[in-house]
Design a protein around this motif. Structure first.
Motif, mmCIF file in Angstrom:
data_model
loop_
_atom_site.group_PDB
_atom_site.id
_atom_site.type_symbol
_atom_site.label_atom_id
_atom_site.label_comp_id
_atom_site.label_asym_id
_atom_site.label_seq_id
_atom_site.Cartn_x
_atom_site.Cartn_y
_atom_site.Cartn_z
ATOM 1 N N ASP A 128 6.942 3.781 -13.395
ATOM 2 C CA ASP A 128 7.090 4.434 -11.994
ATOM 3 C C ASP A 128 8.469 4.201 -11.414
ATOM 4 O O ASP A 128 8.470 4.514 -10.329
ATOM 5 C CB ASP A 128 5.829 3.946 -11.215
ATOM 6 C CG ASP A 128 5.823 2.634 -11.038
ATOM 7 O OD1 ASP A 128 6.763 2.082 -11.182
ATOM 8 O OD2 ASP A 128 4.773 1.936 -10.194
ATOM 9 N N GLY A 131 10.533 7.531 -10.261
ATOM 10 C CA GLY A 131 9.918 8.562 -9.619
ATOM 11 C C GLY A 131 10.062 9.283 -8.305
ATOM 12 O O GLY A 131 9.630 9.836 -7.630
ATOM 13 N N ASP A 157 6.537 12.059 -15.345
ATOM 14 C CA ASP A 157 6.997 10.839 -14.734
ATOM 15 C C ASP A 157 7.282 9.865 -16.051
ATOM 16 O O ASP A 157 8.313 9.240 -16.070
ATOM 17 C CB ASP A 157 5.821 10.461 -13.835
ATOM 18 C CG ASP A 157 5.810 10.842 -12.618
ATOM 19 O OD1 ASP A 157 6.878 11.648 -12.343
ATOM 20 O OD2 ASP A 157 5.019 10.545 -11.653
ATOM 21 N N SER A 161 10.749 8.200 -17.394
ATOM 22 C CA SER A 161 11.283 7.211 -17.616
ATOM 23 C C SER A 161 11.709 6.721 -19.117
ATOM 24 O O SER A 161 12.459 5.920 -19.211
ATOM 25 C CB SER A 161 9.922 6.006 -17.410
ATOM 26 O OG SER A 161 9.418 6.177 -15.932
#
Length: 213
Positions: A128, A131, A157, A161
Motif C-alpha cells: 500500500d 497508493g 494497487d 507496487s
C-alpha cells in the motif's frame, strides 16, 4: 548460470548481542547513531546483522571472518551505504549480495562465486506504499500508466507496487538509485527483472522483485 539464493527474515527475530554489534563495522555503527527514532535504528542494525549472517551461511563459515565492505559507485568502498559486500579474512569474498527492508522484514539475496561483473538488486515493498495521489506521475512511464488503466480497479494497487519494486531492484543493481528518474525507466518488460513470489514465507501486503545482470 548464476542463480540467486533468497531468504526472508523478520527483523525482530535477529539477535543483537554486543559481539554482533561489533561486527557491523565502524561506518554502519556511526550511521546507526544518527537515527532519530530508536525503532528505525534497531531495524537498520538488525538488517545489517541479518545480511552478515546470511552471507556467512552461504559460504558455510563463521560470521566473524566477514568484515563489512559497502561500496558506493559515487563514494567508493568502505561506506555506510551502497552495494553491500564483505571482506573474507581481509580479502575479497566470492559473493554478490543485496538486501531490502520493509514493515519489519528483510529480504536477503546472494550469489556465490558469481561471474565476473555480475550485479544483483532486490527490493521488498509494502503493497500500500504506492497508493497515494500523484505517485503515478512521478514514478511511472506513460506505457506503465496505460497498462495500469487496462487492469480492473481491484488489481491496480498491487500491480503499481510491483512495478515500483522492479524499479527499485533495478536501480539498486545498477547503483544509480534515485539519481535516475524512475518515471523515465520502463520496467514492464525489461530483461533481467522479475517479480519474486516467496510463497509461504512472504506475508500478505508485501511484494518483491529481483534484478540480475
Amino acid at each position: 548460470m548464476d542463480k540467486p539464493v533468497f531468504e526472508l527474515r523478520t527483523l525482530d527475530a535477529v539477535s543483537m548481542s554486543d559481539a554482533l554489534l561489533q561486527g557491523l563495522g565502524h561506518p554502519a555503527r556511526q550511521r546507526a547513531l544518527r537515527f532519530a527514532r530508536p525503532e528505525d535504528r534497531d531495524e537498520f542494525v538488525a538488517g545489517r546483522i541479518a545480511l552478515r549472517q546470511f552471507a556467512a551461511s552461504l559460504l558455510d563459515i563463521d560470521p566473524t571472518r566477514l568484515t563489512p565492505d559497502y561500496v558506493c559507485p559515487q563514494c567508493g568502498p568502505g561506506q555506510d551505504h551502497g552495494r553491500p559486500g564483505f571482506l573474507l579474512d581481509g580479502g575479497p569474498s566470492p559473493l554478490v549480495l543485496s538486501a531490502s527492508r520493509a514493515s519489519g522484514w528483510v529480504l536477503l539475496a546472494g550469489v556465490v562465486h558469481p561471474a565476473e561483473g555480475l550485479r544483483l538488486g532486490v527490493d521488498l515493498e509494502t503493497a500500500d506504499k504506492t497508493g497515494f495521489e500523484g505517485f503515478d506521475d512521478v514514478a511511472l512511464t506513460a506505457p506503465e500508466k496505460q497498462y495500469l488503466l487496462s487492469l480492473p480497479g481491484s488489481g491496480r494497487d498491487a500491480t503499481r507496487s510491483r512495478l515500483w519494486a522492479r524499479k527499485e531492484a533495478w536501480l539498486k543493481m545498477t547503483g544509480e538509485g534515485l539519481r535516475r528518474n524512475p518515471a523515465e525507466m520502463d520496467v514492464l518488460d525489461r530483461e533481467g527483472i522479475q517479480d519474486l513470489d516467496l510463497a509461504a514465507g512472504q506475508p500478505q501486503g508485501l511484494v518483491a522483485a529481483v534484478a540480475l545482470g
